[in-house]
Design a protein around this motif. Structure first.
Motif, mmCIF file in Angstrom:
data_model
loop_
_atom_site.group_PDB
_atom_site.id
_atom_site.type_symbol
_atom_site.label_atom_id
_atom_site.label_comp_id
_atom_site.label_asym_id
_atom_site.label_seq_id
_atom_site.Cartn_x
_atom_site.Cartn_y
_atom_site.Cartn_z
ATOM 1 N N TRP A 174 0.863 -1.200 0.000
ATOM 2 C CA TRP A 174 0.000 0.000 0.000
ATOM 3 C C TRP A 174 0.885 1.232 0.000
ATOM 4 O O TRP A 174 1.844 1.316 0.783
ATOM 5 C CB TRP A 174 -0.881 -0.019 1.250
ATOM 6 C CG TRP A 174 -1.398 1.314 1.705
ATOM 7 C CD1 TRP A 174 -1.049 1.987 2.847
ATOM 8 C CD2 TRP A 174 -2.392 2.141 1.070
ATOM 9 N NE1 TRP A 174 -1.751 3.161 2.945
ATOM 10 C CE2 TRP A 174 -2.586 3.293 1.873
ATOM 11 C CE3 TRP A 174 -3.133 2.012 -0.115
ATOM 12 C CZ2 TRP A 174 -3.476 4.313 1.532
ATOM 13 C CZ3 TRP A 174 -4.028 3.023 -0.457
ATOM 14 C CH2 TRP A 174 -4.198 4.147 0.363
ATOM 15 N N ASN A 175 0.582 2.163 -0.905
ATOM 16 C CA ASN A 175 1.314 3.417 -0.976
ATOM 17 C C ASN A 175 0.348 4.565 -0.652
ATOM 18 O O ASN A 175 -0.540 4.870 -1.459
ATOM 19 C CB ASN A 175 1.910 3.601 -2.380
ATOM 20 C CG ASN A 175 2.802 4.831 -2.470
ATOM 21 O OD1 ASN A 175 2.573 5.837 -1.785
ATOM 22 N ND2 ASN A 175 3.817 4.750 -3.308
ATOM 23 N N PRO A 176 0.478 5.209 0.515
ATOM 24 C CA PRO A 176 -0.484 6.234 0.927
ATOM 25 C C PRO A 176 -0.352 7.536 0.139
ATOM 26 O O PRO A 176 -1.239 8.395 0.232
ATOM 27 C CB PRO A 176 -0.156 6.460 2.407
ATOM 28 C CG PRO A 176 1.283 6.109 2.516
ATOM 29 C CD PRO A 176 1.523 4.994 1.536
ATOM 30 N N GLU A 177 0.723 7.696 -0.629
ATOM 31 C CA GLU A 177 0.888 8.924 -1.415
ATOM 32 C C GLU A 177 0.251 8.802 -2.792
ATOM 33 O O GLU A 177 -0.350 9.740 -3.305
ATOM 34 C CB GLU A 177 2.374 9.273 -1.534
ATOM 35 C CG GLU A 177 2.970 9.650 -0.173
ATOM 36 C CD GLU A 177 4.454 9.948 -0.244
ATOM 37 O OE1 GLU A 177 5.031 9.812 -1.342
ATOM 38 O OE2 GLU A 177 5.014 10.301 0.807
ATOM 39 N N THR A 178 0.361 7.633 -3.397
ATOM 40 C CA THR A 178 -0.228 7.423 -4.730
ATOM 41 C C THR A 178 -1.536 6.638 -4.660
ATOM 42 O O THR A 178 -2.218 6.479 -5.667
ATOM 43 C CB THR A 178 0.742 6.637 -5.627
ATOM 44 O OG1 THR A 178 0.969 5.349 -5.022
ATOM 45 C CG2 THR A 178 2.074 7.356 -5.759
ATOM 46 N N TYR A 179 -1.867 6.120 -3.451
ATOM 47 C CA TYR A 179 -3.052 5.286 -3.225
ATOM 48 C C TYR A 179 -2.973 3.976 -4.010
ATOM 49 O O TYR A 179 -3.998 3.355 -4.301
ATOM 50 C CB TYR A 179 -4.352 6.016 -3.592
ATOM 51 C CG TYR A 179 -4.499 7.374 -2.946
ATOM 52 C CD1 TYR A 179 -4.159 7.569 -1.602
ATOM 53 C CD2 TYR A 179 -4.987 8.457 -3.665
ATOM 54 C CE1 TYR A 179 -4.297 8.809 -1.006
ATOM 55 C CE2 TYR A 179 -5.131 9.706 -3.076
ATOM 56 C CZ TYR A 179 -4.780 9.876 -1.740
ATOM 57 O OH TYR A 179 -4.918 11.097 -1.157
ATOM 58 N N GLU A 180 -1.771 3.556 -4.347
ATOM 59 C CA GLU A 180 -1.635 2.343 -5.149
ATOM 60 C C GLU A 180 -1.558 1.091 -4.270
ATOM 61 O O GLU A 180 -0.818 1.048 -3.287
ATOM 62 C CB GLU A 180 -0.372 2.424 -6.012
ATOM 63 C CG GLU A 180 -0.247 1.254 -6.982
ATOM 64 C CD GLU A 180 0.880 1.465 -7.972
ATOM 65 O OE1 GLU A 180 1.991 1.821 -7.524
ATOM 66 O OE2 GLU A 180 0.651 1.273 -9.174
ATOM 67 N N LYS A 195 -6.792 3.401 -5.049
ATOM 68 C CA LYS A 195 -7.969 3.776 -4.269
ATOM 69 C C LYS A 195 -7.505 4.354 -2.948
ATOM 70 O O LYS A 195 -6.629 3.777 -2.293
ATOM 71 C CB LYS A 195 -8.838 2.545 -4.016
ATOM 72 C CG LYS A 195 -10.183 2.896 -3.396
ATOM 73 C CD LYS A 195 -11.032 1.663 -3.211
ATOM 74 C CE LYS A 195 -12.447 2.044 -2.792
ATOM 75 N NZ LYS A 195 -13.294 2.518 -3.887
ATOM 76 N N ASN A 196 -8.074 5.481 -2.584
ATOM 77 C CA ASN A 196 -7.753 6.077 -1.290
ATOM 78 C C ASN A 196 -8.552 5.339 -0.220
ATOM 79 O O ASN A 196 -9.629 5.781 0.191
ATOM 80 C CB ASN A 196 -8.085 7.570 -1.291
ATOM 81 C CG ASN A 196 -7.648 8.241 0.004
ATOM 82 O OD1 ASN A 196 -7.296 7.576 0.978
ATOM 83 N ND2 ASN A 196 -7.687 9.561 0.009
#
Ligand SMILES: [Ca+2]
Ligand SMILES: [Ca+2]
Length: 250
Positions: A174-180, A195-196
């Motif tokens: 999970w990448n919280p900056e790109t929402y990936e 997705k956020n």
């Protein structure tokens, strides 16, 4: 020095996660340290939640080996990796059988048991037409306790089989900056989406529960998972084997 400190912090955190799971239903520790979710029996449901919550504010990758059984045609139903903020917390569970202990029979069917708010990755070993399952096995990204999915991955192979008596490597990042979100099965990307989830699923909450659910039905298999590691950014991920090497070299 900074790198050294990061390794120490990761090692301490890793040990905490390995040691503690809340177990529900048929889930139980195995002598290997892995956790059995369902025994090789009909209508079983087992769930294991880490007592350490996930922090969605940082990038992370979490890794497991999973085992889905040795019976293909006669096997079922699969397991699901679940991240949730269900008000039942460590007692949250979903429907047995095709719900895989996570979801429910129909996305519009709200009276049954399902885990929400949540996201999940199901490793589904039994075709259920109401959930849009393909023939044989598939991997699918699920939300809010709905087992129904419009998309899935089965390597474009209608005979794709996870019940092959083998361990399969599973990684979720999970990448919280790109929402990936990226899901890998045996080093192949089987789901990639943006997705956020903090805002769109968890209503701003960044501390969430993670674990596995599983069930069997009239058909059944032994199913279990082995936790391997969790690694938070910004440092590159590092395994326990690499960790031993690093200290030897230093
Ligand atoms: Ca299914
Ligand atoms: Ca199968």
């Amino acid at each position: 020095m900074k790198r050294f400190l990061t390794i120490i912090i990761f090692a301490a955190y890793s040990q905490t996660v390995v040691a503690q799971f809340e177990l529900l239903g048929t889930a139980d520790y195995m002598p290997s340290g892995c956790i059995m979710l369902t025994p090789n029996e009909r209508y079983a449901e087992g769930i294991a939640y880490s007592t350490s919550k996930l922090d969605l504010r940082g990038y992370f990758e979490i890794e497991f080996d999973i085992y889905l059984g040795d019976k293909d045609e006669l096997g079922a139903d699969g397991i699901a990796f679940v991240i949730h903020d269900d008000p039942r917390e460590f007692r949250a569970f979903g429907t047995v059988g095709e719900g895989i202990g996570y979801g429910r029979f129909n996305p519009n069917f709200v009276s049954g048991n399902f885990i929400a708010p949540s996201v999940a990755v199901e490793f589904d070993t039994y075709q259920n037409e109401f959930q849009n399952d393909p023939f044989r096995d598939n991997v699918a990204f699920l939300e809010n306790g709905s087992s129904y999915h419009t998309e899935y991955w089965n390597n474009e192979d209608q005979n794709f089989n996870l019940e092959d008596d083998q361990m399969h490597n599973f990684r979720f990042s999970w990448n919280p900056e790109t929402y990936e979100i990226i899901v890998r099965l045996d080093n192949t990307v089987v789901y990639q989406g943006n997705k956020n989830i903090v805002e769109d699923i968890f209503n701003g909450n960044t501390e969430v529960i993670w674990g596995f659910t599983a069930s069997t039905g009239n058909k059944y298999n032994l199913q279990y998972f082995c936790f391997r590691r969790i690694a938070y950014q910004p440092e590159p991920t590092i395994s326990s084997e690499q960790l031993a090497t690093e200290f030897t070299e230093d």
